[in-house]
Design a protein around this motif. Sequence first.
Motif, short mmCIF file in Angstrom:
data_model
loop_
_atom_site.label_atom_id
_atom_site.label_comp_id
_atom_site.label_asym_id
_atom_site.label_seq_id
_atom_site.Cartn_x
_atom_site.Cartn_y
_atom_site.Cartn_z
N HIS A 15 0.83 -1.21 0.00
CA HIS A 15 0.00 0.00 0.00
C HIS A 15 0.86 1.27 0.00
O HIS A 15 0.50 2.27 -0.59
CB HIS A 15 -0.99 -0.02 1.18
CG HIS A 15 -0.33 0.07 2.53
ND1 HIS A 15 0.16 -1.04 3.18
CD2 HIS A 15 -0.08 1.12 3.33
CE1 HIS A 15 0.68 -0.66 4.34
NE2 HIS A 15 0.55 0.65 4.45
N ILE A 16 2.02 1.19 0.64
CA ILE A 16 2.91 2.36 0.63
C ILE A 16 3.48 2.56 -0.77
O ILE A 16 3.60 3.69 -1.26
CB ILE A 16 4.05 2.17 1.65
CG1 ILE A 16 3.45 2.07 3.05
CG2 ILE A 16 5.05 3.32 1.56
CD1 ILE A 16 4.44 1.79 4.14
N ARG A 17 3.78 1.46 -1.43
CA ARG A 17 4.30 1.55 -2.80
C ARG A 17 3.27 2.21 -3.71
O ARG A 17 3.60 3.07 -4.51
CB ARG A 17 4.66 0.17 -3.34
CG ARG A 17 5.91 -0.44 -2.70
CD ARG A 17 6.24 -1.78 -3.33
NE ARG A 17 6.58 -1.66 -4.74
CZ ARG A 17 7.81 -1.41 -5.19
NH1 ARG A 17 8.79 -1.27 -4.33
NH2 ARG A 17 8.04 -1.32 -6.48
N GLU A 18 2.05 1.77 -3.56
CA GLU A 18 0.99 2.34 -4.40
C GLU A 18 0.84 3.83 -4.15
O GLU A 18 0.69 4.63 -5.07
CB GLU A 18 -0.33 1.62 -4.16
CG GLU A 18 -0.46 0.36 -4.99
CD GLU A 18 -1.80 -0.32 -4.85
OE1 GLU A 18 -2.43 -0.16 -3.77
OE2 GLU A 18 -2.21 -1.00 -5.79
N ALA A 19 0.90 4.19 -2.87
CA ALA A 19 0.78 5.61 -2.52
C ALA A 19 1.91 6.42 -3.13
O ALA A 19 1.74 7.59 -3.49
CB ALA A 19 0.78 5.76 -1.00
N ALA A 20 3.07 5.79 -3.29
CA ALA A 20 4.21 6.49 -3.87
C ALA A 20 4.21 6.41 -5.40
O ALA A 20 5.18 6.82 -6.03
CB ALA A 20 5.50 5.90 -3.31
#
Lengths: 121, 718
Positions: free
Chosen positions: B449-454
């Motif tokens: 989810h952090i990757r997607e946010a980035a």
Amino acid sequence: MSLKVLAVDDSRTIRDMLKLALGSAGIELHLAEDGMHGLEVLDGLEPDAIISDINMPRLDGFGFIEAVRGQDKHRATPILVLTTESAPELKARARAAGATGWIVKPFDPGKLVKALNMVAG
Amino acid sequence: MSDPMAEIKASFFIECDELLESLQDALSDMDEGAHDSETINVVFRAVHSIKGGAGAFGLDALVAFAHRYETVMDEVRSGRLEITPEAIKHFFQTADLLADQVSAARDGAPEPEGSEACLRELESLMGDNAPVPGAEEDEIDDFQPMGLSLDLDFSDEAFGDLGSPDTTGAEWVLTFTPQTALYASGNDPVHLLRTVHGLDASVEITCDMSRLPDLAALDPRESYLSWQATLSGDLEEADLREVFDFVEDVAEITIATPEDATAPETETEPAETAMPDPIAPPEAPAQNVAEPPPAPTPQPQAETRPDAEPAKAAPTAEPGATVRVDLERIDRLVNLVGELVINQAMLAQSVAEAGLPPNSPVMTGLEAFMMLTRDIQDSVMMIRAQPVKPLFQRMARIVREASAAIEKEVRLRTEGETTEVDKTVIERLADPLTHMIRNAVDHGLEAPHIREAAGKSREGVITLSAQHRSGRVVIEVSDDGAGINREKVLAKAISKGLVAPEAQLSESEIDNLLFLPGFSTADQISALSGRGVGMDVVRSAIQALGGRISITSVAGEGTRFSISLPLTLAVLDGMVISVADETLVVPLSSIIETATLMGDDIRTLGPETNVIHVRGDFVPLYDLGAELGYRAPKANYEGGIVLLTAQENGERSALVVDAIMEQRQVVIKGLQQSYGHIPGVAAATILGDGQIALILDPADLVHNASGRTRGRDIALAG
């Protein structure tokens, strides 16, 4: 008179075991790693019997047996199929290709030698 | 060596490793979209061969496991099971467990945990075709027993209703009528009858030649003869059946007690009209020969070879002929070649001392000798070299397991799998590399989810690459994660007392803090890392191999660890130098150039250090004599000779030496065993005159030198 046998199997372990089993029975053994290789080795060799695996790369056992039977001089050379599978339809296919008999892996050395002696006389 | 079976067993496990490797390869191909029959066949055959060999050694657990895997792969092979990403995941998982099963079998360890669960999941792919556990057992039982060889499956229907005669010490009447197909299958009645004759009984055999036609009408391939044998003795019906086991489908065989004998005898008659064989078209093989038999039916021939397609264009490279050699023997050879190199150097030296002219036959001969020595050396090294591929495949598994454990989506990319490295180096790389890969999954990559946010893909990518670069092997582990959080690293290092709070560190210096003993960045210790092994252990493992590790990181883009290793642990090209009357060797691979210092090249920087000006760049200057403690730093370096060396990260440094003596190959004699790791010293060697010289590791030397004179001193001063 010692028998001359060509054995075709892609597994080194099985080849080693054949070497051990047949070597100690005084059988002259020639080895090949798959059907194609088997045909190459067979060229110029007049074995008293042939042992062949079924599942092999490049040319499988059925194809190999058919190709051997297709050569006039090997029309009657005994060919034993060495296989882990004993399903009747596989036997039927092997027989249809021209197999003389079959030995189930893991084989018993004594019985293999006995079977070779029987089919090759 | 004495027990041939033990030897074969050992070689079976070597073969297993190769099969597991090709299994992994084929699965990776499948994962990348290769769903062709040859790829599937490779998978099938690998599992099948492991099963076959395992059976020979009575490794029942391995046989059972491989058998169930094989059954599923057979479904795939026959097209009944679709290859989906989900399925491939299970194939991989099962392949991993198969590898564990093999290791367990090799070490005599108990069956690995999770085998049953893994197989169940795999088999669930088959849906309704999933094997019922009970039914499966039978087939395995059929396969397992060692003694099972001649396969005796009597099919009662082939023999009619002969009843079950009394067998003890009975008399038997056997009739045997070959069909044409018997001859086509390579069987010979005479061998069979001889075997009958050899049975433990008194035997009388008669031949029925009544159907034999005139010679003119005789077809040599046709079957006309029939035999009857009467046997008396201590004989079971099964003993007789066994003789005809191979031919029961191509001959009429009846076995009866004399009382019944009259009935079956009439049964031999219909054999002449060649009753249609339900399974085997007997003429098929003969068709390839000269004249076709009377009634050729094309259909059966087509039937006999549905997938016996010879040689499907064999995309796999032809395996070269190989010899397996005990590693010890190669090591002995390597050592001998090392001695040869030393000897050759000594010879060269004494020839030089004899003052022979450079173009004398002795000198030219010696030169040729030198080249030969070098060739021999390269060839011997090549024997020890192995591709890094198996190592990389192990890492692929680590990635799969590590990412599954913490629910991150990770893909491993590998590059340069065929790069060859000394076998010992490969073996000793496994542990540090495993740790680095785990670290990359655990710390390097962000949660999905952090990757997607980035704005990145959910799936993180870890790249593992190997390549030859200027006489060394460079192995890199990089991730496309968030990069090193330098603030956090620095704060942690300060809180642990590893750095002074007021220290001013460059980015690369902060990154290198990760290698300090006792450093761990994980906030919470996860299942993966936090095993008490830090990057410091990784670094010392790499150093023990004569290698170096460096780190680069870009915030938001990822982190890259780069390991540079010597190609071999036995010989290196070195520059022989002297410093303060000591003879030393510097690996040629680390030297970019040599120069003589002019007065205006040297610039002072700080109270204790100098830099030199090289074509527009400033390079720190180190006095080798001072760094090694041979002498105090000189007052003036003008006119001095420097070696310009470079590290993997491009950092350069200039080492002051007193004289350059020569360039030559030196045999590496390890010091690790007796002295442990000595900073700045890689190993030692014996020179042509018998003198012992230390082989320096310039990067390590410089690293330690800077650590001593710059890092802490400045921190204290600052």
